[in-house]
Each structure stands twice: as structure tokens, then as C-alpha cells.
Scaffold this active site. Structure first.
Site, PDB file in Angstrom:
ATOM      1  N   CYS A 382       0.604  -1.128   0.111  1.00  0.00           N
ATOM      2  CA  CYS A 382      -0.234  -0.120  -0.006  1.00  0.00           C
ATOM      3  C   CYS A 382       0.694   1.152  -0.020  1.00  0.00           C
ATOM      4  O   CYS A 382       1.424   1.802  -1.001  1.00  0.00           O
ATOM      5  CB  CYS A 382      -0.769   0.171   1.057  1.00  0.00           C
ATOM      6  SG  CYS A 382      -2.675   0.998   0.781  1.00  0.00           S
ATOM      7  N   HIS A 508      -3.387  -5.374   0.151  1.00  0.00           N
ATOM      8  CA  HIS A 508      -2.758  -5.341   1.821  1.00  0.00           C
ATOM      9  C   HIS A 508      -2.977  -6.974   2.340  1.00  0.00           C
ATOM     10  O   HIS A 508      -3.871  -7.912   2.485  1.00  0.00           O
ATOM     11  CB  HIS A 508      -3.566  -4.923   2.833  1.00  0.00           C
ATOM     12  CG  HIS A 508      -3.105  -3.762   3.428  1.00  0.00           C
ATOM     13  ND1 HIS A 508      -2.728  -2.321   4.107  1.00  0.00           N
ATOM     14  CD2 HIS A 508      -4.361  -2.433   2.545  1.00  0.00           C
ATOM     15  CE1 HIS A 508      -2.418  -1.359   4.052  1.00  0.00           C
ATOM     16  NE2 HIS A 508      -3.538  -1.610   2.891  1.00  0.00           N
ATOM     17  N   GLU A 510      -1.371  -9.403   3.781  1.00  0.00           N
ATOM     18  CA  GLU A 510      -0.882  -9.826   5.562  1.00  0.00           C
ATOM     19  C   GLU A 510      -2.516  -9.915   5.543  1.00  0.00           C
ATOM     20  O   GLU A 510      -2.886 -11.251   6.745  1.00  0.00           O
ATOM     21  CB  GLU A 510      -0.548  -9.088   6.014  1.00  0.00           C
ATOM     22  CG  GLU A 510      -1.394  -7.937   6.520  1.00  0.00           C
ATOM     23  CD  GLU A 510      -1.404  -6.512   5.774  1.00  0.00           C
ATOM     24  OE1 GLU A 510      -1.248  -6.546   4.335  1.00  0.00           O
ATOM     25  OE2 GLU A 510      -1.496  -5.288   5.689  1.00  0.00           O
TER      26      GLU A 510
HETATM   27  N1  GLN Z   1      -2.491   6.588   3.076  1.00  0.00           N
HETATM   28  C1  GLN Z   1      -2.280   6.002   1.563  1.00  0.00           C
HETATM   29  C2  GLN Z   1      -3.599   6.479   0.460  1.00  0.00           C
HETATM   30  O1  GLN Z   1      -4.931   6.522   1.658  1.00  0.00           O
HETATM   31  C3  GLN Z   1      -2.448   4.492   2.500  1.00  0.00           C
HETATM   32  C4  GLN Z   1      -2.607   3.779   3.023  1.00  0.00           C
HETATM   33  C5  GLN Z   1      -2.659   2.723   3.128  1.00  0.00           C
HETATM   34  O2  GLN Z   1      -1.058   2.159   3.033  1.00  0.00           O
HETATM   35  N2  GLN Z   1      -3.065   1.011   3.748  1.00  0.00           N
HETATM   36  O3  GLN Z   1      -3.778   6.164  -0.018  1.00  0.00           O
END
Ligand code: GLN
Length: 566
Positions: A382, A508, A510
Site C-alpha cells: 500500500c 494488503h 497480510e
Molecule cells: N495513505 C495511503 C492512502 O490512503 C496509503 C494507505 C495505506 O497504506 N493503507 O492511500
């Protein structure tokens, strides 16, 4: 009729109620029952999505896009069921529902009160999960500690449920602490007695006591606890500390917990098949190699913020027969030094996890740069993808001021930008791109080799995204787009071909890793780190370790304790 098990906690928080509940779920499932779990959180936030990770730890995202308590992560990892938004109920949701019913006039002029209106709303949410899920058993964990003001309506609701449904259908399990007092050289039962008394004061007599303890509970102590707490000796379970959370169900089984639960609920099953967890525990506790992975994030002081990542590494370690030592790196230090080599030296892989906010961002970008230049395996999740894309744009494509508009709204090269549907969002709660989306994995890429599949589904939690306007520039310099969410043409996975292992994903992974079934991205990243350590190309099998590793801050596969919140 589905059976209910309610798990409450006493004495102190952070006893590992979530893992205890998940372990009971695993044991019942291992006897062929269909089980699901639910968490009731007494706080007034509607969900933990708006809470800081420092306050609340990780936000676990379900496939249907709910932002939930991290205990749901434990539940999903221990039992086979996929959970949904209904599996996490908060007092905030309950009050929101009751107040909107009142505004609609649903209560027909009645005075709206905690009992029965709030308690009925709680009972409905609990029954809904049991009945809609078509399960044999629903395990509901009540957050907080007995004696808290906020949890009273939940405890009152479950007290009523026992009256409504009868003893054979509703079971109360209470988790307490039996502390070892060094100066006396003894385990002490008084806190448990007090905690059970507090529960009885509100009308709940626990059926089973699960006692967290540093030392084995002797029969004498069990007898004493039984006598004072009005249970039988066999109903006092010794939940002593174990090196891996995956050992907890095995310990409970040894002490007869599943037998007694089934007897009390009058359920007949075959014997438990614990082979999956036994195999995991064996490999978690005695791996023959080790490897160090740097986690470059800003919530490193509270590792609960990265719970699913920590567990995913434990799963990946099991499948690579390796202990994965997680080295928690302070990215602000890298930012100050304008150099990552000092902090990352000795690490065999670098992970930049998800995150929000500008603090430490240049340190994360530099970590990605270090891994790219030094050919160290890199895994970006992300925000970790955003950082890698920014770094690549700046240093491999000559877009020197490239940034994400999250951190520099006026950048000339917004390589990461707000998703179009996010531009009009005003409310913060529950409005990110959340939950499971399909991703097409492009054939011939490393991602495809890792997944071995053309279509996958992964969970998301973000507002910002790879900007397609820069796609051809980035691609022509060697940043391959290897995963695409086809419906909206969003880049979901990127990788660098001219590197041993450089893979980033917008989602994600995970959240989908399980003990015994590690997520392929974590499994292959650890494999690449092992190969890097032994100086081999990834893909060929690594050598046994000589044990001479870098700093061993924290071995993946967290201990039972370590929760630092109420
Ligand atoms: N802050 C970034 C976004 O909102 C990444 C979010 C994250 O890593 N879960 O896109």
C-alpha cells in the site's frame, strides 16, 4: 438452534482474550463443528477505522470492506470462516442504531433506555450472526474488562441471553490472570476471585475459568479457585504462557477445555484433529534457518499496529523452515540521516508497510531506494508501493520532484494521486476504498510466478492510487505493472524486473495469510531474503544458517501477551 459461547475478561486488559476465543473456535472446528466468532467492543467509535494505530493497534479489514478490531484477524487466522462487518459490533454502532430508530419513531412514544432498548439491539446483533451464518456455535468475545462502565450493557445483554435460551445453549467463559508474585514465590488467586465476584454481582456466574499464568497451575490452586469461584476443578483451565500463539489451542486441549465445553453445551462430536496446528507449532518453534527483515514504518513502538504483517511473516517462516526476525526500523532516523544504509545494513529484506501521514515519508522512500540500488529484496504494501513508485519516478525516470498528492498536493509529477471517487469524500469514517477487489495478474511477470494464478482477490484500505497518467513513463523505465483491477483499470501490483525481488502491491495481502497456508507474496519474499542472505539467486534453495544474524529485535509469531490496549 446455534449454541453461544461468551468470552469475558477480568483483572487486567491484554490477557489475550482474542487469541483465547480464536483458540476455542479452532478446537471446536477441529471436531467437525461449524464455528464463527464475533467481537463486541464497548467503545463509542462506530468502528476503529478512525482511531490511531497508537491507540488501537491494527485495523483489520474484512473482505466485505469493514474496518474492524484486530482480534478479527486472529479469528480468521484460527478458524476457516471468512468474517464480515456483522462480526464486529461496537457500542457506537448500537447507540447509532437505537438513536436513529428513536428519531424515526420506531419506539412508539416509549422512553428509550439502556434496558431494554440498547440490550435488545445488542441481542439482535449477536443472534443475527449466529443465525445468518448457519453455524453450530457462535463465540462472542466481550471487549474490555469486567468492571468497566462501558461494557455493562453488553454483559447485561448476554446475561439475558442465557435466561432466554437456557444453560445448554449459552456458555460463559471468563479469562482471568493468576499472577506470580516474586517476593512471595507464589501464584495468587485473589484477583481471579475478585473478578468472578464482579461478574456475579451483575448476574453472570461463569461456567469455565481460563487462567492466564506464567507458571503451571497446580491442582491445589485449581481446587482453591474452584471453591471460591463456584465452579468445579475441571472447569479451571491452565492457560500458561507459551512461546507461540499457535500453541494456545494445543495447551487448552491438553487441559480438557474442548471436552468440557462440548459436555456443557451437550454437543456430541468425534475426536479433535489438531494436526494442522501441531505441524505449524513444530516448525515455528524449531526452524533450521533464520533471516532478518526490516520493517520500515512509523508505528514501530506499538507492534500491534502491524499484527497481521507479523503473523504473515510467522506463516511465511514456517513454510521456509526459517525464523523471521523482524527488525523494527525508525524511518525518521533514516530521514534525518538522508541515508538508509546504516539502519538497513544486516537486513536481508526490506518491507515498507501501509501507513498514513507525512511523518517519516522521506525515510520510507529512501528505504525503497536503498533496496532498489543495493539489490536487497523489497516488498511494498500500500503506502510501501506509493513510496517505491515515487522513488522510481524521481531516480530512475528523472522526475526529480515526483510525489504523492497525499504529501505534496501541488507536485508537478503526481505519480500517486487521489482516486477519482475519493475527491468528493468529506466524512473520514468508512470512506476509503475498502475490502476485497479482483486483481488480474499479468502472465510472464514475477507476480504471476508467485501466485500461479491469473485472477486473485485481495483486500484494500486506501484513498490514493498509482496515477495512470505516468504509467507509460514508469513502464518504459522498467517498472512493470503486473497486477490490474480491470474494471477501473487500476494498477494493483508493480515490480522491477532488473532486481532479484522487488514487488509492491496496493492491497494488503497480510489479511489473507493463515498458519499453514502462508500468503504467497510473504512466502516468496522470505524465500528471496533467505537467498539474498546466502548470496544465491532467489528460487534456488538456501543454505542452513550459521546463526550469525543481524539484530534480533523481534521474532515473527508474536507471544500471547504483548497487547497494549484495553
Ligand atoms: N495513505 C495511503 C492512502 O490512503 C496509503 C494507505 C495505506 O497504506 N493503507 O492511500
Amino acid at each position: 438452534m446455534p449454541k453461544h459461547i461468551f468470552v469475558t475478561g477480568g483483572v487486567v486488559s491484554a490477557l489475550g482474550k482474542g487469541i483465547a476465543s480464536a483458540s476455542i473456535g479452532y478446537l471446536l472446528e477441529s471436531r467437525g463443528l461449524s464455528v464463527t466468532l464475533q467481537k463486541c467492543d464497548p467503545y463509542l467509535n462506530v468502528d476503529p477505522g478512525t482511531m490511531s494505530p497508537f491507540q488501537h493497534g491494527e485495523v483489520f479489514v474484512t473482505d466485505d470492506g469493514a474496518e474492524t478490531d484486530l482480534d478479527l484477524g486472529h479469528y480468521e487466522r484460527f478458524v476457516g470462516k471468512q468474517l464480515s462487518q456483522d462480526n464486529n459490533v461496537t457500542a457506537g454502532q448500537i447507540y447509532e442504531a437505537v438513536i436513529s430508530k428513536e428519531r424515526r419513531g420506531d419506539y412508539l412514544g416509549g422512553t428509550v433506555q439502556v434496558i431494554p432498548h440498547v440490550t435488545n439491539e445488542i441481542k439482535e446483533r449477536i443472534s443475527k450472526v449466529a443465525e445468518d451464518g448457519g453455524v453450530d456455535v457462535l463465540i462472542t468475545e466481550i471487549g474490555g474488562t469486567v468492571g468497566d462502565i462501558e461494557s455493562l450493557p453488553f454483559l447485561e445483554a448476554i446475561r439475558q441471553m442465557r435466561l432466554d435460551r437456557g444453560k445448554e445453549n449459552v456458555l460463559f467463559i471468563h479469562l482471568t490472570l493468576v499472577p506470580y508474585i516474586k517476593t512471595a514465590g507464589e501464584l495468587k488467586t485473589k484477583p481471579t476471585q475478585h473478578s468472578v465476584r464482579a461478574l456475579r454481582d451483575i448476574g453472570i456466574q461463569p461456567d469455565i475459568l481460563v487462567c492466564r499464568t506464567e507458571r503451571p497451575l497446580t491442582d491445589d490452586l485449581k481446587r482453591k479457585i474452584a471453591l471460591f469461584c463456584n465452579v468445579e476443578m475441571g472447569e479451571v483451565i491452565d492457560a500458561r504462557d507459551v512461546p507461540s500463539i499457535y500453541e494456545v489451542p494445543l495447551r487448552f486441549h491438553e487441559d480438557g477445555l474442548d471436552e468440557i465445553v462440548l459436555e456443557k453445551l451437550n454437543i456430541k462430536t468425534g475426536p479433535a484433529d489438531l494436526s494442522r496446528m501441531e505441524a505449524v507449532v513444530e516448525r515455528v518453534t524449531s526452524p533450521s534457518r533464520e533471516v532478518s527483515i526490516a520493517i520500515c514504518g512509523k508505528y514501530i513502538d506499538l507492534q500491534d499496529s502491524y499484527k497481521s504483517i507479523t503473523e504473515a511473516f510467522a506463516h511465511a517462516g514456517v513454510e521456509n523452515d526459517a525464523r523471521v526476525n523482524l527488525v523494527w526500523v525508525d524511518v525518521e532516523e533514516i530521514e534525518r540521516a538522508k541515508d538508509a544504509s546504516g539502519a538497513l545494513e544486516g537486513c536481508h529484506g526490506v518491507l515498507v508497510p501501509g501507513g498514513f501521514g507525512e511523518r517519516g515519508i522521506e525515510g520510507k522512500i529512501e528505504s525503497a531506494g536503498y533496496a532498489r540500488r543495493e539489490a536487497v529484496p523489497y516488498f511494498g504494501i500500500c503506502l510501501g508501493l506509493h513510496c517505491a513508485v515515487i522513488e522510481f519516478a524521481r531516480n530512475a525516470c528523472g522526475l526529480t520532484t515526483a510525489h504523492s498528492t497525499e504529501f505534496d498536493p501541488d507536485t508537478a509529477y503526481p505519480v500517486i494521486d487521489l482516486l477519482p471517487e475519493q475527491k468528493s469524500v468529506v466524512n473520514m469514517g468508512g470512506t476509503m476504498r475498502l475490502g476485497g477487489y479482483d486483481c488480474h495478474v499479468v502472465e510472464g511477470t514475477k507476480a504471476h510466478e508467485i501466485y500461479g494464478e491469473n485472477e486473485v482477490r485481495e483486500r484494500h484500505r486506501h484513498r490514493y492510487e498509482y496515477n495512470n497518467e505516468f504509467r507509460s513513463t514508469l513502464e518504459s523505465s522498467g517498472l512493470v505493472s503486473s497486477g490490474i483491477h480491470v474494471d477501473a483499470d487500476l494498477v494493483e501490483i508493480v515490480e522491477i524486473t532488473d532486481h532479484p525481488w522487488f514487488v509492491c502491491c496496493q492491497f494488503h495481502p497480510e489479511f489473507r495469510s493463515r498458519p499453514g497456508v502462508a500468503h504467497p507474496l510473504f512466502r516468496e519474499f522470505v524465500k528471496a531474503a533467505l537467498a539474498h542472505k546466502s548470496g544465491e539467486e532467489p528460487g534456488s534453495s538456501g543454505h542452513r544458517s550459521d546463526g550469525a544474524d543481524g539484530p534480533l529485535e523481534h521474532a515473527a509469531g508474536s507471544k500471547v501477551d504483548g497487547r497494549a490496549r484495553g
